[in-house]
Scaffold this motif. Structure first.
Motif, short mmCIF file in Angstrom:
data_model
loop_
_atom_site.label_atom_id
_atom_site.label_comp_id
_atom_site.label_asym_id
_atom_site.label_seq_id
_atom_site.Cartn_x
_atom_site.Cartn_y
_atom_site.Cartn_z
N GLN A 21 0.82 -1.19 0.00
CA GLN A 21 0.00 0.00 0.00
C GLN A 21 0.87 1.26 0.00
O GLN A 21 1.89 1.33 0.68
N LEU A 23 0.31 5.45 0.56
CA LEU A 23 -0.71 6.35 1.07
C LEU A 23 -1.27 7.28 0.00
O LEU A 23 -2.45 7.65 0.04
N MET A 26 -4.64 6.32 -1.86
CA MET A 26 -5.86 6.09 -1.11
C MET A 26 -6.87 7.22 -1.35
O MET A 26 -6.60 8.15 -2.11
N TYR A 68 -9.52 8.28 5.70
CA TYR A 68 -8.63 8.07 4.55
C TYR A 68 -8.49 6.57 4.36
O TYR A 68 -7.99 5.87 5.25
N TYR A 69 -8.90 6.05 3.20
CA TYR A 69 -9.12 4.60 3.10
C TYR A 69 -8.76 4.03 1.73
O TYR A 69 -8.65 4.74 0.72
N SER A 70 -8.63 2.70 1.72
CA SER A 70 -8.65 1.90 0.50
C SER A 70 -9.72 0.83 0.67
O SER A 70 -10.18 0.56 1.79
N GLY A 180 -9.08 2.03 6.72
CA GLY A 180 -8.05 3.06 6.75
C GLY A 180 -8.03 3.80 8.06
O GLY A 180 -8.36 3.24 9.12
N PHE A 198 0.86 2.09 7.89
CA PHE A 198 -0.41 1.44 7.56
C PHE A 198 -0.17 0.34 6.53
O PHE A 198 0.45 0.58 5.49
#
Length: 217
Positions: A21, A23, A26, A68-70, A180, A198
């Motif tokens: 991942q 950042l 995202m 803040y996400y995936s 997230g 993360f």
């Protein structure tokens, strides 16, 4: 020369793919006014008077804090380091796992009455809230969430080595989730929250894996 450039290109591609991942790839839900990414670290100025909660006990519903996400399907392990300059009652920062506005889990640190608490809110139409009071302030915590079948196991650590279970919560299986970093400031004028390291690691589907073992040639 061409072979050399080809080798370097392949090495760069390998390096990128091994990072997992990143950042900057995202997505924001309720993007805050100020935020920045530096390497594997996200820092945000948390939106004042923002939160996630549905109905129970307080009688209101809010869904307006930064997240803040995936998005991931299937089973996984997720982990993040969380730190915050908490100031007033209910300042909070942590990890969120979310299907939609009626189904989500948020977990991390929550500052209540001058004390640090490990906090988890589980929402399925209505929200509940569980806390573990800490006897001292902490600079940072690590939260780890493991999704298996229809359960999310949530662990915490102060050193990223010794993890302890703090909640086992139901979440519908076989539904993609957004996962997230979130922070909320229901009472105050905002604060700074920082997240780092993360990572989400895919876990082979348990039902499928068991089936393959039973039906191995």
């Amino acid at each position: 020369m061409n072979a050399k450039y080809l080798f370097l290109s392949l090495a760069m591609m390998t390096g990128v793919s091994s990072m997992g991942q990143t950042l900057d790839k995202m997505n924001w839900f309720n993007e805050p006014a100020k935020w920045k990414i530096h390497g594997n670290r996200l820092t945000m100025e948390v939106t004042p008077k923002s939160d996630y909660w549905r109905i129970s006990h307080y009688g209101f519903t809010v869904d307006d804090a930064p997240f803040y996400y995936s998005e991931y399907g299937g089973e996984f392990e997720a982990k993040v380091r969380i730190a915050g300059d908490y100031k007033v009652r209910f300042d909070q920062a942590g990890m969120m796992i979310r299907i939609d506005h009626e189904n989500y889990i948020k977990t991390g640190i929550e500052f209540v009455d001058g004390k640090y608490n490990l906090s988890t809110v589980v929402t399925h139409h209505t929200s509940d809230w569980s806390v573990i009071a800490l006897d001292r302030p902490v600079e940072a915590i690590w939260i780890k969430a493991v999704r298996r079948l229809d359960a999310i196991e949530i662990f915490y650590s102060f050193d990223d080595k010794d993890y302890r279970l703090m909640r086992n919560a139901w979440m519908e299986s076989n539904r993609p989730v957004k996962i997230g970093m979130f922070a909320a400031c229901p009472d105050g004028d905002g604060f700074e929250a920082t997240f780092s390291d993360f990572v989400v690691t895919h876990l082979p589907d348990k039902v499928r894996t068991d089936w393959l073992k039973k039906n191995a040639e």
